[in-house]
Design a protein around this motif. Structure first.
Motif, PDB file in Angstrom:
ATOM      1  N   LEU A 108       0.633  -1.340   0.256  1.00  0.00           N
ATOM      2  CA  LEU A 108      -0.088  -0.059   0.268  1.00  0.00           C
ATOM      3  C   LEU A 108       0.936   1.112   0.235  1.00  0.00           C
ATOM      4  CD1 LEU A 108      -3.271  -1.208   2.514  1.00  0.00           C
ATOM      5  CD2 LEU A 108      -3.110  -0.258  -0.042  1.00  0.00           C
ATOM      6  N   PHE A 109       1.966   1.581   0.796  1.00  0.00           N
ATOM      7  CA  PHE A 109       2.721   2.638   0.743  1.00  0.00           C
ATOM      8  C   PHE A 109       3.281   3.012  -0.577  1.00  0.00           C
ATOM      9  CE2 PHE A 109       7.266   3.790   1.417  1.00  0.00           C
ATOM     10  CZ  PHE A 109       6.773   5.058   2.008  1.00  0.00           C
ATOM     11  N   SER A 110       4.383   1.979  -0.976  1.00  0.00           N
ATOM     12  CA  SER A 110       4.558   1.897  -2.379  1.00  0.00           C
ATOM     13  C   SER A 110       4.234   1.683  -3.129  1.00  0.00           C
ATOM     14  CB  SER A 110       4.975   0.223  -2.333  1.00  0.00           C
ATOM     15  OG  SER A 110       6.350   0.348  -3.411  1.00  0.00           O
ATOM     16  N   LEU A 111       2.861   1.328  -3.506  1.00  0.00           N
ATOM     17  CA  LEU A 111       1.599   2.180  -4.315  1.00  0.00           C
ATOM     18  C   LEU A 111       1.226   4.197  -4.200  1.00  0.00           C
ATOM     19  CD1 LEU A 111      -0.221   1.395  -6.892  1.00  0.00           C
ATOM     20  CD2 LEU A 111      -2.129   0.730  -5.247  1.00  0.00           C
ATOM     21  N   ALA A 112       1.330   4.132  -2.945  1.00  0.00           N
ATOM     22  CA  ALA A 112       0.791   5.507  -3.514  1.00  0.00           C
ATOM     23  C   ALA A 112       2.155   6.265  -3.207  1.00  0.00           C
ATOM     24  CB  ALA A 112      -0.019   5.692  -1.537  1.00  0.00           C
ATOM     25  N   PRO A 117      -2.860   9.831  -6.887  1.00  0.00           N
ATOM     26  CA  PRO A 117      -3.785   9.433  -5.588  1.00  0.00           C
ATOM     27  C   PRO A 117      -5.252   8.617  -5.546  1.00  0.00           C
ATOM     28  CG  PRO A 117      -2.461  11.718  -6.094  1.00  0.00           C
ATOM     29  CD  PRO A 117      -2.390  10.971  -7.194  1.00  0.00           C
ATOM     30  N   ARG A 118      -5.460   8.667  -6.670  1.00  0.00           N
ATOM     31  CA  ARG A 118      -6.841   8.452  -7.330  1.00  0.00           C
ATOM     32  C   ARG A 118      -7.110   6.605  -7.117  1.00  0.00           C
ATOM     33  NH1 ARG A 118      -8.380   5.736 -12.286  1.00  0.00           N
ATOM     34  NH2 ARG A 118      -6.616   6.670 -13.111  1.00  0.00           N
ATOM     35  N   ILE A 119      -5.028   6.263  -8.075  1.00  0.00           N
ATOM     36  CA  ILE A 119      -5.109   4.554  -7.787  1.00  0.00           C
ATOM     37  C   ILE A 119      -5.118   4.238  -6.409  1.00  0.00           C
ATOM     38  CG2 ILE A 119      -3.827   2.566  -8.927  1.00  0.00           C
ATOM     39  CD1 ILE A 119      -3.604   4.352 -11.366  1.00  0.00           C
ATOM     40  N   SER A 120      -3.913   5.066  -5.601  1.00  0.00           N
ATOM     41  CA  SER A 120      -3.896   4.065  -4.393  1.00  0.00           C
ATOM     42  C   SER A 120      -5.444   4.774  -3.326  1.00  0.00           C
ATOM     43  CB  SER A 120      -2.642   6.016  -4.167  1.00  0.00           C
ATOM     44  OG  SER A 120      -1.808   5.799  -4.551  1.00  0.00           O
ATOM     45  N   LEU A 121      -6.189   5.533  -3.192  1.00  0.00           N
ATOM     46  CA  LEU A 121      -7.498   5.680  -2.470  1.00  0.00           C
ATOM     47  C   LEU A 121      -8.102   4.678  -2.901  1.00  0.00           C
ATOM     48  CD1 LEU A 121      -7.356   9.403  -2.686  1.00  0.00           C
ATOM     49  CD2 LEU A 121      -6.364   8.019  -1.145  1.00  0.00           C
ATOM     50  N   SER A 122      -8.240   4.292  -4.414  1.00  0.00           N
ATOM     51  CA  SER A 122      -9.248   3.164  -4.290  1.00  0.00           C
ATOM     52  C   SER A 122      -8.841   1.718  -3.738  1.00  0.00           C
ATOM     53  CB  SER A 122      -8.712   3.041  -6.331  1.00  0.00           C
ATOM     54  OG  SER A 122     -10.006   3.950  -7.071  1.00  0.00           O
ATOM     55  N   VAL A 123      -7.512   1.378  -4.312  1.00  0.00           N
ATOM     56  CA  VAL A 123      -6.847  -0.062  -3.363  1.00  0.00           C
ATOM     57  C   VAL A 123      -7.382   0.202  -1.934  1.00  0.00           C
ATOM     58  CG1 VAL A 123      -4.999  -1.060  -3.030  1.00  0.00           C
ATOM     59  CG2 VAL A 123      -5.308  -0.337  -5.534  1.00  0.00           C
ATOM     60  N   PHE A 124      -6.895   1.701  -1.784  1.00  0.00           N
ATOM     61  CA  PHE A 124      -6.939   1.625  -0.122  1.00  0.00           C
ATOM     62  C   PHE A 124      -8.265   0.998   0.366  1.00  0.00           C
ATOM     63  CE2 PHE A 124      -8.729   4.763   3.073  1.00  0.00           C
ATOM     64  CZ  PHE A 124      -8.185   4.041   4.452  1.00  0.00           C
ATOM     65  N   GLY A 125     -10.042   1.506  -0.292  1.00  0.00           N
ATOM     66  CA  GLY A 125     -10.972   1.523  -0.163  1.00  0.00           C
ATOM     67  C   GLY A 125     -11.572  -0.488  -0.336  1.00  0.00           C
ATOM     68  N   LEU A 126     -10.456  -0.593  -0.966  1.00  0.00           N
ATOM     69  CA  LEU A 126     -10.539  -2.192  -1.398  1.00  0.00           C
ATOM     70  C   LEU A 126      -9.696  -3.050   0.371  1.00  0.00           C
ATOM     71  CD1 LEU A 126      -9.407  -3.177  -4.878  1.00  0.00           C
ATOM     72  CD2 LEU A 126     -11.965  -3.658  -4.050  1.00  0.00           C
ATOM     73  N   ALA A 181      -2.884   5.468   7.883  1.00  0.00           N
ATOM     74  CA  ALA A 181      -1.961   6.262   8.123  1.00  0.00           C
ATOM     75  C   ALA A 181      -0.994   5.301   7.196  1.00  0.00           C
ATOM     76  CB  ALA A 181      -0.964   6.007   9.541  1.00  0.00           C
ATOM     77  N   VAL A 182      -0.328   4.722   7.071  1.00  0.00           N
ATOM     78  CA  VAL A 182       0.083   3.788   5.644  1.00  0.00           C
ATOM     79  C   VAL A 182       0.170   4.589   4.306  1.00  0.00           C
ATOM     80  CG1 VAL A 182       1.204   2.066   4.650  1.00  0.00           C
ATOM     81  CG2 VAL A 182       0.775   1.900   7.218  1.00  0.00           C
ATOM     82  N   THR A 183      -0.837   4.656   4.056  1.00  0.00           N
ATOM     83  CA  THR A 183      -1.406   4.611   2.686  1.00  0.00           C
ATOM     84  C   THR A 183      -0.874   6.943   2.398  1.00  0.00           C
ATOM     85  OG1 THR A 183      -3.354   3.691   2.185  1.00  0.00           O
ATOM     86  CG2 THR A 183      -4.030   5.319   0.784  1.00  0.00           C
ATOM     87  N   GLY A 184      -1.753   7.643   3.319  1.00  0.00           N
ATOM     88  CA  GLY A 184      -1.318   9.251   3.730  1.00  0.00           C
ATOM     89  C   GLY A 184      -0.166   9.319   4.011  1.00  0.00           C
ATOM     90  N   TRP A 185       1.130   8.525   4.463  1.00  0.00           N
ATOM     91  CA  TRP A 185       2.270   8.447   4.229  1.00  0.00           C
ATOM     92  C   TRP A 185       2.883   8.134   2.828  1.00  0.00           C
ATOM     93  CZ3 TRP A 185       6.523   4.476   7.192  1.00  0.00           C
ATOM     94  CH2 TRP A 185       7.588   5.201   7.432  1.00  0.00           C
ATOM     95  N   GLY A 186       2.395   7.118   2.214  1.00  0.00           N
ATOM     96  CA  GLY A 186       2.845   7.134   0.807  1.00  0.00           C
ATOM     97  C   GLY A 186       2.805   8.777  -0.241  1.00  0.00           C
ATOM     98  N   LEU A 187       1.158   8.697   0.455  1.00  0.00           N
ATOM     99  CA  LEU A 187       1.206  10.632  -0.356  1.00  0.00           C
ATOM    100  C   LEU A 187       1.973  11.276  -0.278  1.00  0.00           C
ATOM    101  CD1 LEU A 187      -3.560   9.687  -0.449  1.00  0.00           C
ATOM    102  CD2 LEU A 187      -1.759   9.151  -2.160  1.00  0.00           C
ATOM    103  N   THR A 188       2.093  11.904   0.368  1.00  0.00           N
ATOM    104  CA  THR A 188       2.899  12.125   1.189  1.00  0.00           C
ATOM    105  C   THR A 188       3.760  12.948   0.309  1.00  0.00           C
ATOM    106  OG1 THR A 188       1.302  12.943   3.226  1.00  0.00           O
ATOM    107  CG2 THR A 188       3.888  13.900   3.105  1.00  0.00           C
ATOM    108  N   ALA A 189       5.217  11.722   0.586  1.00  0.00           N
ATOM    109  CA  ALA A 189       6.035  10.898  -0.427  1.00  0.00           C
ATOM    110  C   ALA A 189       5.644  11.059  -1.661  1.00  0.00           C
ATOM    111  CB  ALA A 189       6.461   9.818  -0.274  1.00  0.00           C
ATOM    112  N   HIS A 190       4.370  10.709  -2.011  1.00  0.00           N
ATOM    113  CA  HIS A 190       4.353  11.560  -3.917  1.00  0.00           C
ATOM    114  C   HIS A 190       4.335  13.125  -4.237  1.00  0.00           C
ATOM    115  CE1 HIS A 190       2.366  10.469  -7.934  1.00  0.00           C
ATOM    116  NE2 HIS A 190       1.988  11.404  -7.314  1.00  0.00           N
TER     117      HIS A 190
END
Length: 396
Positions: A106-110, A115-124, A156-165
């Motif tokens: 999840l982190f690497s994907l974000a 973000p659209r793809i990352s948030l979609s996978v986060f919903g799954l 938290a992990v996805t948000g961290w990845g989006l911040t890095a992105h």
């Protein structure tokens, strides 16, 4: 943190990538072992699995092998980030041992995808967490609290990845801006150098072309008129000497400006126009100056008008030697300044060594008039000869 990679693009793994991949792999394995230990025997609870499905030994071994395979698959998360993350999310719904690998994916994907793809996978992943806590409930924690805790960790992990992105995008944007700014600065410098070279070329042509054309006319006269009287020879020699001396002086001034550009080359004004006409009149042809303007001509307008007359007289000596010439300057503040140079047909033979020019004089003159926001026209005059006319703006 992972190094950025374009979607679908394979590249050679660097030493840093190996270190990052090994760290991520060990983290996923360590988190899986922690979950496995938590599912083991405990003094407070006989076993978490007593509240879940009763798995046969072979299925438990399979679960561990699948979890290890999920951790090992993280080495290829750069090549198939979306597919691998979705697969780990689906597996994590059935076995909590792959929770660490799922979080790393999840982190690497974000980090590497929009973000659209990352948030979609986060919903799954949130749905997967709900299925997981329903299959493997924690006897000490309510189901809803376990679900919120899992979603919070994933978020938290996805948000961290989006911040890095977004940080990487910002750095890339700033880098692109710096590159563009450097390119624009280099282009502006080249344009400035080009303009300076053109200005220097115009000055050299205007200053030296006039003097050298006078030298050529008188030298040609001396060469092709051996029967000239001693007075005419002395007069021509005097003009040649004065013109050569003045040409050298002008050349020294130009070179001095090029070597130490701390000032500007002394520029002529409208007050110098009568002297220019007088020098041209001494060459032998009749040059008449008519001035019909009042007031003080602005410096820039006067300098441009002087160069116009200078180039026109030079062209007359080149192409119509001996022709009578009329220089007419008229205008006023608010109406503009009109400069006309009209010459009649040539009355003297042109020496063979006085070759035609390349047309650079008129090109430079057109550029100079254009810079002054004026208009330039030239062509055959009525009754023979040539007419050059320039209009220059004269502010009120």
């Amino acid at each position: 943190m992972d190094a950025p990679t374009a979607p679908g693009r394979r590249r050679r793994r660097s030493a840093r990538d190996w270190c990052v991949d090994l760290t991520m792999f060990l983290f996923a394995v360590g988190l899986g072992l922690m979950v496995a230990v938590g599912f083991g025997e405990s003094p407070q609870a006989p076993s978490f699995r007593e509240y879940g499905p009763d798995l046969p030994p072979w299925l438990s071994v399979t679960e561990q092998l699948v979890a290890f395979a999920g951790c090992a698959a993280l080495w290829w998360r750069r090549r198939w980030p979306v597919e691998l993350t979705v697969a780990l999310v689906a597996i994590a719904a059935l076995t909590p041992l792959t929770a660490g690998a799922m979080l790393v994916a999840l982190f690497s994907l974000a980090v590497h995808r929009p973000p659209r793809i990352s948030l979609s996978v986060f919903g799954l992943a949130a749905v997967s967490s709900l299925v997981n806590v329903w299959i493997w409930p924690d006897p000490t924690t309510p189901l809803f609290v376990s679900f919120l805790l899992g979603v919070a960790i994933q978020g938290a992990v996805t948000g961290w990845g989006l911040t890095a992105h977004h940080r990487r995008k910002l750095v890339e944007s700033l880098r692109d801006r710096a590159v563009h700014a450097e390119a624009e600065a280099r282009l502006r410098a080249e344009q400035a150098q080009h303009q300076v070279r053109e200005a220097i070329a115009r000055e050299i042509h205007d200053v030296l072309g006039h003097r050298l054309s006078m030298l050529s006319v008188h030298a040609g006269a001396l060469e092709y008129r051996p029967d000239a009287s001693p007075e005419e020879v002395a007069r021509s020699a005097s003009v040649i000497r004065e013109s050569a001396h003045q040409a050298l002086q002008d050349l020294r001034e130009v070179i001095g400006v090029l070597r130490a550009p701390v000032g500007e080359l002394p520029q002529p004004t409208m007050a110098d126009l009568p002297q220019l006409v007088e020098e041209a009149d001494d060459v032998g042809a009749r040059v008449e100056l008519v001035r019909e303007y009042g007031g003080t001509v602005p410096e820039r307008v006067g300098r441009t008008a002087y160069r116009v007359v200078q180039e026109a007289l030079t062209n007359v000596r080149k192409h119509a030697p001996g022709a009578n010439t009329l220089v007419h300057v008229a205008g006023g503040a608010g109406d503009g300044l009109t400069v006309q140079v009209r010459n009649g047909p040539a009355t003297a033979a042109r020496p063979p060594r006085l070759v035609d020019g390349t047309g650079q004089g008129l090109v430079g003159l057109a550029e100079r008039v254009s810079l002054a926001s004026g208009r330039l026209e030239y062509g055959p005059a009525d009754g023979g000869g040539w007419l050059l006319s320039v209009w220059l703006p004269w502010p009120a």
